[in-house]
Structures are given as C-alpha cells and as structure tokens.
Design a protein around this motif. Sequence first.
Motif, short mmCIF file in Angstrom:
data_model
loop_
_atom_site.label_atom_id
_atom_site.label_comp_id
_atom_site.label_asym_id
_atom_site.label_seq_id
_atom_site.Cartn_x
_atom_site.Cartn_y
_atom_site.Cartn_z
N MET D 219 0.81 -1.21 0.00
CA MET D 219 0.00 0.00 0.00
C MET D 219 0.85 1.27 0.00
N GLN D 220 1.86 1.27 0.80
CA GLN D 220 2.71 2.47 0.84
C GLN D 220 3.39 2.68 -0.51
N TYR D 223 0.94 4.20 -2.92
CA TYR D 223 0.79 5.64 -2.67
C TYR D 223 2.03 6.42 -3.10
N LEU D 224 3.16 5.87 -2.72
CA LEU D 224 4.41 6.55 -2.99
C LEU D 224 4.57 6.82 -4.48
N PHE D 225 4.25 5.82 -5.28
CA PHE D 225 4.48 5.98 -6.72
C PHE D 225 3.32 6.64 -7.44
N SER D 226 2.11 6.31 -7.02
CA SER D 226 0.96 6.82 -7.78
C SER D 226 0.19 7.93 -7.07
N GLY D 227 0.41 8.06 -5.78
CA GLY D 227 -0.29 9.10 -5.04
C GLY D 227 -1.75 8.78 -4.85
#
Lengths: 242, 242, 242, 242
Positions: D219-220, D223-227
């Motif tokens: 999950m992180q 988020y980190l890559f795609s926001g």
Amino acid sequence: MTEEKATFFFHEPLGAGASKVVSGMKKREVQASVKDERLVQRRRDQMIKGAVSLFKEKGFHRTTTREIAKAAGFSIGTLYEYIRTKEDVLYLVCDSIYDHVSERLQEDLEHKQGTLESLKHGIANYFRVIDEMQEEILVMYQEAKSLTKDALPYVLNKENEMAAMFEKLITLCVENGELNLSEKQIRILSHTIIVEGQMWSFRRWTLQKLFTLEEYIEMQTEYLFSGINGVSKALQKGTITK
Amino acid sequence: MTEEKATFFFHEPLGAGASKVVSGMKKREVQASVKDERLVQRRRDQMIKGAVSLFKEKGFHRTTTREIAKAAGFSIGTLYEYIRTKEDVLYLVCDSIYDHVSERLQEDLEHKQGTLESLKHGIANYFRVIDEMQEEILVMYQEAKSLTKDALPYVLNKENEMAAMFEKLITLCVENGELNLSEKQIRILSHTIIVEGQMWSFRRWTLQKLFTLEEYIEMQTEYLFSGINGVSKALQKGTITK
Amino acid sequence: MTEEKATFFFHEPLGAGASKVVSGMKKREVQASVKDERLVQRRRDQMIKGAVSLFKEKGFHRTTTREIAKAAGFSIGTLYEYIRTKEDVLYLVCDSIYDHVSERLQEDLEHKQGTLESLKHGIANYFRVIDEMQEEILVMYQEAKSLTKDALPYVLNKENEMAAMFEKLITLCVENGELNLSEKQIRILSHTIIVEGQMWSFRRWTLQKLFTLEEYIEMQTEYLFSGINGVSKALQKGTITK
Amino acid sequence: MTEEKATFFFHEPLGAGASKVVSGMKKREVQASVKDERLVQRRRDQMIKGAVSLFKEKGFHRTTTREIAKAAGFSIGTLYEYIRTKEDVLYLVCDSIYDHVSERLQEDLEHKQGTLESLKHGIANYFRVIDEMQEEILVMYQEAKSLTKDALPYVLNKENEMAAMFEKLITLCVENGELNLSEKQIRILSHTIIVEGQMWSFRRWTLQKLFTLEEYIEMQTEYLFSGINGVSKALQKGTITK
DNA sequence: AATGAATGAGAATTCATTCAT
DNA sequence: TATGAATGAATTCTCATTCAT
C-alpha cells in the motif's frame, strides 16, 4: 621513653598496637611476595620515586595505586607483588625521605666538635638540607598522618632521632663549657631548631618571597643565639645590618 | 601583596584562579539551598562541630558525608541543603577555626601598648589559645591542603592576618623605642612566634610530656628574647633556674 | 477497538491497566489537594507553561520538580498541592499540547466539504499548525514514552482522534465521489499525512534548511496526490517547476 | 553540508562542539581502560545486548548502570572498565543499531540498477529491515535525544547517510531516464521513504493491527508511486484490489 | 615474576516527596 | 492555601585489591 600518646600529625589516639618508640628501633617490615631481595629493593625505589612525585602533586589520598604503578613503570599487579596495601607505599615513602634527610644530616654532623661554631654550622647545614628537600619534607609531614597506627611509632622514632642529633650536638657544647643549658632547655632547643627548619618549607609561600635561604639562615641564627633583645641591641650598635 | 604562588600546605601549584591575598578580603560564600539565614547559621554550626570531631578522629578524607550529617544530627539530604560539596564542609571548618583563633587573639591584643611586657603577654596569650584549641589547630593545618584552589586564597589570607597581628604588636615596640628591628626582622619574628605556637600543638606527643604549658611559655619566651647565649649566661649566673 | 498491545512510543508492553482506547474517552483525573476548581486550573496552566519550556530545554528526566515549581512561579510545596507525582506534570503537559493541536485543527476542519480542494487545504493547515507548535510537538513525542501505563490509553486515544479527523475528511471525499479509496487505504493515508506533518518537526535539522514551510507543503502535497510517477511526469511536461 | 543547527530529536540547541556532519566521519571513540581490543569488542557486545533489552523495557533514564552490568553478565566495576559514563552505553547502543540497519541496507542496495523495479525492491527491503529491528529502531529514536552534544553529530551523520542511500538509488533512476525529479524532490522523497519506514515501527500499535507487513509495503508503495489520485483511479478501474 | 582484567564495597550527590508551620 | 526545610532511597562512578594466566 614509654607508651606514646602520639598526636603529632596523627588523628587517632594510639591504642595498644602503637607503643614504645625505642631508639635503635628496627625497621618496620613491609611484606613482599617476591623473594629476590635485590629486586625488591630496586622495584621499591622505582615505586617511591614515582609515588613521591605524585604525592607532591596531589597528595596521598588523591593518588591511585594504578597511578603509582604507572609512574613506577610497572603494572598494578606487579605493584602488589612488592607491597600489601596502598598505605605501605606511604610508609616506604616517608621512611625513605627520613632516611635521606637523616643521612644528609649525619654526614655533616660526623665531625661534631662541641664548639658554638660547629653548632651554628650544623644548624645552617640542616636548613640547607631542608631547602633542597622541601618538596619531600612537605609530602612527609602532610601525609604521615594517614599512616595507620602500627606504622606510627617508627615515624615518631625518626622524628626523635632527628631531635637527638641536635641534642647531642648541643650537649657536646654544654660538656665543653661553651654553653650552659639544662636537659630540658636542650630538649626544647633542639625541637625549636627542627621546627624552624620545617618553617622554611611550610611557610615558603611567604618566607621564600621575602628572603633568600642564606638570609633566612643568618637571621634565624641571629635570633636563635641572641634572641630579640640581642638582635635589637646589635642592630642599634650597628654590629649587624638590616 | 600580589600574585601568590602559594605552596603553604598545598600540593598543586596555584593557577589563575587563586591569586591576590588581600587583607580585608570578603568571605568566600558557600551556597545553601535554604534561605533562612539564621537557620543556615545554626545548621552550619552543628555541622562544623560534628565535622571537627570527626576530622580530629580520622581526617577529612576518611570521614564520609553521611558521618558528618549524622554527627551534626541531621540527614544526608539536609546536609546538602547547606553545602554544595564535601569540600565546603572543610572550608567552613577551617574558616570557623581561624575565626575562633583570631577572635581570641584579637580580644587580647586589643590593649596593645608597645612595651616588651605587653608583647610577652601577647605571645603567652597566643600560646594559651593554641593550647586550648590544639585539636582544632591540628585539624586545620593537616586538612587545609585538601581545599581546592579557589578556597585557598581565603585561607592564606587568614594566615597572613595572624602574622600581621604580631607584626603590629612588634612594630609598636619598635616605634616606642623598646626594640630596634628592621622590617624583615619583624616579619621573620612574627612568623617564628606563630610557628612556635603551632609547635606546641604539632609536637605535643613529646613536648607536652616534658613540659607544662606554662613551662613551655616561659622557656620559649626566654629563648625568644635572649637567645641561646642569653639563656646560657643567665643560667650560669643563676638568674634563671633549670 | 480492543485490548492494546501499545508500543507507540512506549517501552513497556501494556498490562491489564492499559486497555480500551475509546473515542470520547473521559480525561484521566489528576488529583489535587486544593478544592477550588478555578484555582486548580489557573495553577496548572502556570505549571504547564513552565514545564513545557523546561522540557523543551532539557527533557522530562533532566527537569526537576523544583525547577518546574520555580518556573511556574510558586514553591515546591504548592506544586504538590496540585499534582501527586512528577509524572502528573508530564501527563498534563502532553494532554495540554494535544488539546491545543486538536483545537487548532478542529477549528479549521469545521467547514469540511468533501472536495479535494478542502482536503488539500486541511492538510496544509495541519502542516502549518505543526510548524507553529513544533517545539511542543517535539516535547510531546519525545517524552510521552515516560508516561506510566495508566496514562497511556489517554494519549493513544488522542493520537487516534487526530487520525480520525483526517479519516473523516477523506471519507467525505470518497462519499462525494471525489476519491475512491478503501477503508484500509483511508486509514493508512491519514496516518501517513500525520506522520509527514511530524516529519517537518522531527527532521527539521535538515528539512527546514532545505525548504520553506510553503515549499514543503507544496511538494509533499504533490507527492501525496500524484506520487512519484505523477510528479515525474509533471516535471517532464513542465506542469510544475523544479 | 555545513554547520548544523540540529534539533532533530534533541532538546538543547547545539553549541560550538557539535558541528560539521561530514560524510565518512570517523567513529567517536569511547575510551576503555582495558587494552585488549578483541576483549573490548566482546564485552561491549555483551553490554549493548543487555542494554538494548533494558532500554526497550524501561528506557535509558530508568535503567541503572548496575542493571546494565548485570544484564551484560559482569560486575559494575567491569562495566566501567569498558566505558566512561552511562551515556557512553547509550552512544554504543545507538551506534550499534545504526550500523546494523545500515549494513542490512547496504547489503541489499549493492546491486543498484537504476530501474523503478529495483527502487521498489530497495524500499520494500528497507521496510522489512525496519520490521525486523523495530524494537531497536524504537529505542534508538526515543533515546538518542539523551546523548550529549558531542555525540550528536555522529548520530545525525548516520541519519544523513541513510537518506543518502535512497538519494543515490533515486538519482540512478533519474539518470537512467526512468524518473524525472529535481534535486530537492529527490531529497524530500528519500526522507519521506525513511519516515514511512519508521512509521511502521512508531505507529505499530495501530498499523500492525490493521495490516501485515507485506500489505503495508504494498500500500505504501502504491501511494508513494501513484499518489492518492493514482490509487483512487486504479481502484476504480479494478487494477488494484481493496 | 609480571600482567591486567575482574570485582564490589563504598562514596558523593541528587531529587521526588512529605509535612509542620 | 502556601511555604520550604527535612528526608533518605536511589544512582553514578571510583579504586584498592585479587587472582588466573
């Protein structure tokens, strides 16, 4: 001389262990694990030398055995091969200093002649020894109190021996008719001389700023022999200079 | 008097912190957490009393702060409400003893008259004070060396003040024409008097066995004023007795 | 939410005493001897103010109760009229800081609208609050671990409440169709936002040297919404500047 | 990087002593009395092991040196043969943990290829290391603030080194054209990654109840890559599952 | 003989907490 | 209610001494 209630530079009133200060007393033995006497002597000399310089700097209590060992050039383990307790070091140091002072004095007092001149000479010589060894003197008198009860008599004995030297010197003068003093007067006089010598070391912070050693010797001798009155008159007459 | 390189009874050569011994120097403050000045004074008095008796017995280093607290009659925590470090206790003790001695002396030296008689009287009185306070004197001189550099000037100052008392007394005699001594001679003389007093306490293990205080005073005074020669002659003539 | 094995910033695994972090939890009572509620509040405010500034400077453990009392402007005795143990002070401090932060956030999140814009605005606002209160934030996170077991749930609860605020904000967006995220994704996201805020305070030694607050907000928001890939593309296209 | 005004997890603003965090900085020496280097290493390892477990349980301040010695399996005297102050233990502990983490990371980041895949892999690996060492991580970040000023630069330096690892990894991707990010963006990104790792340990009381490590990583990373936007869309399209 | 690592009793100092005023 | 003196348990650190190698 009997049962001491010594409180010279010592705190505890002496109990049973500390008695008889006999002239000609044998040295107190400090036990070593190492057998070779010569080696023991050499190591102890190293030890004393290191310890004295440390005691000068920071006193007995603030000096650690590790520091002593290091200053002596060997390990803490080795140190304890030659002594049993830290206090032994102190005893050895005090003993050694006394010996040096005594020796230096003895040397000179050899040719005792029983003249006032030779007495004055002896005193001057003593003052000079004190001057040379002032650091050691300081150490000895300041730390000796930390010796335990059973080392005490030996040290008191040394003090007595030193007083005895001057007593002898003075007694010779008395016997020769150069002086006329009672037993008691001789006693007190010799102690006074010794204390006036120590004074040069103890009060050096002020005395050595005001006087050179030779001045000090001259002035003290003047007082010692002629007293305040004598000095006072001599000064008036111009016999001595300010 | 300027920059001291004091090595009185002290080991370390003094650094920058310890200088100027000025007469009239303010007391070194020992910080207390407690505010009530009166209480501070009372507690410190208890503390000093307890500490002196312990220091007499075992010296500064061998006395623990807990023992001091106990002897003073309060807890270790309370002790530290009135001092900051163990050394503060020592300073308070030394300071207190000096104060007592000075006070006792001052009292007597009040009516200074500039006669030889009053000088003799002053000396005798000093010797008696020493006798009364010998334990304290002993403690002070043996432990003062453990004071840190910043407490030192205050103590040296006290020593100077004591010497100054006798200097004044002697100077009065000189001014009155009763004596004729140079500055330097006065200096050395006052130190000698002080040291001869201390001698009674330091060498009591032998002196106090041989002499009563009054005998000691008499004999030392005799020597001090007339010197060996004078004493010697007087004895011959029967002016004084053995 | 059930039985915590909380190890947030806390050392001891929580035992029986520390359970249930319920939203809407009552404040943990800190007992006071003084009855007048208003006075209690006033004194505690003084106390907290003093304590925070001390904790900032030297941390909880190195701060003494006496110092806290002094900084608060009253005596140590008085301090203990309003708390029971030193730890109570810490609890009051943490509690107060949380309250301040929450309050500031709540204020702004009042007009939640469920648009991306308002979410961004909420995040930015949170970052600004963090910036304003960074010292307090630091204190709280660094010292909270020293709270005892029974104070813990209250603190964890506060943390949860803060996360819940963002969860609500995000959930609104989801409900509005502006975002499409799962429960879990919402959860992790809100924690991430909170942590990125704290990061500004925790890593200020490096971040605050490189960025202004507004830059930081802008960049973090960019990443948060578009991710590395998005940022990367935008930069390529020139949509955003370096 | 020059002169730090570091206030990372530290209370006191750093004075003169604590400056320059230079990459490649030498280790701060902790003095030992024991000479045998190998022994020192072994004993310190015992010490660190014992200390870490105690610090985990009760924190640095509540752990006594005696407890540390006991946990390490030797006497208090022995403990002090290998350190100088209690704080040295803390430094050794922090240093050791950093080293372990760095080592584990370095190992893996060895084969850096500059692809997005390898970056993701690096991040995942970092998260796993954090997971394995979470207790230690916790200890380190919570207690490091108790280090004194002169140990600080060394610790900040470690933090910087860790950030630098990720910066390098990302930079490679940029150089390879896989990413297009500015210097500043790289900086902030690497810190964010590090903080998101720590988050797993700091907020485990809630995160680890909601997610498995692998879920968290996934999950992180998402988020980190795609926001938020990317994740949101992907979820809509069914590209990723709830 | 020499070494130096290990030991632990002991010391100074701090500080949270109490309680009489 | 407010004060601050008193308390003593607890803590860090030192150092003389021992003993296995």
